[in-house]
Write a protein that holds these residues in place. Structure first.
Motif, PDB file in Angstrom:
ATOM      1  N   LYS A   4     -18.211  31.174  12.449  1.00  0.00           N
ATOM      2  CA  LYS A   4     -18.321  29.720  12.221  1.00  0.00           C
ATOM      3  C   LYS A   4     -19.746  29.260  12.545  1.00  0.00           C
ATOM      4  O   LYS A   4     -20.415  29.811  13.424  1.00  0.00           O
ATOM      5  CB  LYS A   4     -17.353  28.959  13.130  1.00  0.00           C
ATOM      6  N   VAL A   6     -22.382  26.130  13.729  1.00  0.00           N
ATOM      7  CA  VAL A   6     -22.422  24.879  14.485  1.00  0.00           C
ATOM      8  C   VAL A   6     -23.847  24.314  14.413  1.00  0.00           C
ATOM      9  O   VAL A   6     -24.821  25.060  14.419  1.00  0.00           O
ATOM     10  CB  VAL A   6     -21.984  25.094  15.963  1.00  0.00           C
ATOM     11  N   PHE A  27     -21.721  27.730  22.769  1.00  0.00           N
ATOM     12  CA  PHE A  27     -21.164  28.036  21.442  1.00  0.00           C
ATOM     13  C   PHE A  27     -21.546  29.460  21.026  1.00  0.00           C
ATOM     14  O   PHE A  27     -20.737  30.193  20.473  1.00  0.00           O
ATOM     15  CB  PHE A  27     -21.689  27.037  20.400  1.00  0.00           C
ATOM     16  N   PHE A  32     -20.243  31.589  17.786  1.00  0.00           N
ATOM     17  CA  PHE A  32     -20.703  30.710  16.707  1.00  0.00           C
ATOM     18  C   PHE A  32     -22.158  30.999  16.389  1.00  0.00           C
ATOM     19  O   PHE A  32     -22.928  31.410  17.252  1.00  0.00           O
ATOM     20  CB  PHE A  32     -20.610  29.233  17.138  1.00  0.00           C
ATOM     21  N   ARG A  34     -25.664  29.233  15.325  1.00  0.00           N
ATOM     22  CA  ARG A  34     -26.289  27.909  15.280  1.00  0.00           C
ATOM     23  C   ARG A  34     -27.136  27.765  14.024  1.00  0.00           C
ATOM     24  O   ARG A  34     -27.911  28.657  13.688  1.00  0.00           O
ATOM     25  CB  ARG A  34     -27.172  27.711  16.526  1.00  0.00           C
ATOM     26  N   ILE A  43     -19.048  22.789  12.367  1.00  0.00           N
ATOM     27  CA  ILE A  43     -18.975  21.802  13.448  1.00  0.00           C
ATOM     28  C   ILE A  43     -20.342  21.147  13.609  1.00  0.00           C
ATOM     29  O   ILE A  43     -21.376  21.836  13.618  1.00  0.00           O
ATOM     30  CB  ILE A  43     -18.633  22.469  14.808  1.00  0.00           C
ATOM     31  N   TYR A  44     -20.328  19.826  13.723  1.00  0.00           N
ATOM     32  CA  TYR A  44     -21.545  19.088  14.063  1.00  0.00           C
ATOM     33  C   TYR A  44     -21.327  18.436  15.419  1.00  0.00           C
ATOM     34  O   TYR A  44     -20.335  17.729  15.613  1.00  0.00           O
ATOM     35  CB  TYR A  44     -21.845  18.008  13.016  1.00  0.00           C
ATOM     36  N   THR A 108     -16.351  23.857  24.191  1.00  0.00           N
ATOM     37  CA  THR A 108     -15.739  24.947  23.414  1.00  0.00           C
ATOM     38  C   THR A 108     -14.250  25.099  23.740  1.00  0.00           C
ATOM     39  O   THR A 108     -13.494  25.674  22.962  1.00  0.00           O
ATOM     40  CB  THR A 108     -16.480  26.283  23.654  1.00  0.00           C
TER      41      THR A 108
END
Length: 441
Positions: A4, A6, A27, A32, A34, A43-44, A108
């Motif tokens: 994912k 972020v 994260f 995750f 970045r 995700i923001y 998280t």
């Protein structure tokens, strides 16, 4: 399974930048990747600020931007505004999660399910519960790192919501600050900026006990010994907490640079009393004189608020004349804006918006004049510049130890290096040109 993504957006102060970085690392630890805020992410996370009216409007714009990039993305709000007005943020279209002061570092834990919510879910605390300390620092975002050493504030300034948003004054342990400083130095970062809400109050224990385990002066002495850090910069510090011993130490220091940012807020003693500031303007003058005495070339920045309730034309002129005569280098001018749950919001003598704007413009003009005079006073001197790593229209920018902003044609080899230069002239854009003293290392 695809990892994912972020992305983060930070509004407000240096302290927020250091906390965003710490949240970003959590994260990363959870698997995750970045990405930049301009990229499509799952995700923001928006780190909010409550200091100005504008920060509220900016938040909505940032959410809209995230939704345009990916309308299925999960949007979380953290930070000061999230603590003060959680329901308001939760109601903004697209926001899924709002975390207050104690929850933001556990973000998280809250995002197992990334499906969109009809209404933002709020997890905030009573601010009295924000009595523990979470250390943080920013890294990888810039050529300098912001190192948080303190959080919260026990002062009761009548215009300020920070104690409501961040809780009581509490500090990191000396051991942890040193550990973080070493980690930063090992990553090849040349400059650390010390940050906090009220850093001069450093040393109050983790649980907000009023006893100081250490003093700010001891912190400065210890940090000066950290191997591998070329530069240390003190961010904003209250005039009543900036002691002569610290000023003297910085003037002789191996790593601390001659740059101070000292909030004044008003040059009128009447207004300072109404603001419940902890000094009068005479003390402020003494601090500036002391710095000039031991570091004539130091850069001194000043915060000032215009349009505070009850500020008459006379009070404002008092401030203007005081600043005009003071040997300072630049101003950060804030136009007063009413904040809920502050004493000043109930005060009489509200200054009309157009008058606030006019006063703000006058002080911004004074700031331009002060900065220009300071830069001119530095021409011909030899300084050390830390170069940033961005190509800005064919130029690379950097700052001298005493915060003169310089530029030279873009050369990627200069990025994140310290170079000795002679300051030669001020360019049309107000930045300073220079010549290299040595051939590039």
């Amino acid at each position: 399974m695809e990892r994912k993504k972020v992305a983060f957006y930070t509004l407000g102060c240096k302290l927020n930048f250091s906390e965003t970085s710490t949240i970003a690392r959590s994260f990363h630890d959870e698997g995750f990747d970045r990405v930049e805020f301009e990229d499509v992410a799952d995700i923001y996370v928006i780190n909010t600020c409550s200091v100005t009216e504008n920060a509220d409007k900016q938040f909505k714009q940032v959410v809209r931007k995230a939704m345009k990039l990916n309308d299925k993305a999960f949007v979380a709000a953290v930070g000061c505004y999230a603590q003060l007005k959680p329901e308001e943020l939760a109601a903004v279209d697209g926001v899924d999660l709002v975390l207050g002061a104690t929850e933001k570092f556990k973000i998280t834990d809250y995002i197992n399910d990334l499906s969109k919510n009809d209404m933002g879910e709020v997890h905030s605390c009573e601010i009295q519960e924000a009595d523990f300390y979470v250390g943080s620092y920013s890294i990888g975002d810039r050529t300098r790192a912001f190192l948080k050493v303190q959080d919260g504030c026990d002062y009761k300034c009548t215009y300020c919501t920070i104690p409501l948003a961040r809780g009581i004054s509490r500090s990191d342990t000396m051991e942890n600050v040193m550990k973080n400083a070493k980690e930063i130095s090992e990553k090849g970062i040349k400059e650390i900026v010390l940050t906090g809400v009220n850093i001069g109050d450093y040393g109050k224990g983790e649980f907000g006990n009023k006893k100081h385990e250490h003093t700010f002066f001891e912190l400065v002495q210890n940090l000066d010994k950290v191997e591998g850090i070329e530069r240390l910069r003190i961010s904003s510090i209250e005039p009543n907490l900036l002691k002569n011993e610290t000023i003297d130490f910085v003037s002789q220091s191996r790593t601390f640079v001659p740059h101070f940012h000292i909030p004044l807020q008003s040059g009128s003693n009447d207004i300072l009393k109404k603001m419940k500031r902890r000094y009068m303007r005479e003390l402020y003058s003494e601090r500036v004189s002391k710095i000039r005495e031991v570091m004539p070339h130091a850069c001194i920045g000043v915060d000032v608020i215009v349009g505070f309730p009850g500020e008459t034309d006379e009070h404002f002129l008092d401030t203007y004349n005081f600043l005009n005569e003071l040997d300072i280098s630049y101003l950060h001018v804030f136009t007063y804006s009413e904040r809920d749950n502050t004493e000043a919001a109930e005060f009489e003598g509200v200054v009309p918006a157009n008058v606030r704007a006019k006063r703000s413009k006058m002080l911004r003009g004074l700031s331009v004049k002060k900065r220009r005079a300071f830069y001119e006073s530095q021409l011909g001197s030899t300084r050390t510049v830390l170069f940033e790593d961005e190509n800005k229209e064919g130029y690379i920018h950097g700052f001298t130890e005493n915060y003169v902003k310089v530029k030279t044609p873009w050369n990627p080899e200069l990025a994140n290096t310290l170079q000795e230069v002679t300051l030669t002239k001020i360019d049309d854009d107000g930045l300073v040109r220079m010549e290299f003293v040595n051939v590039l290392a």
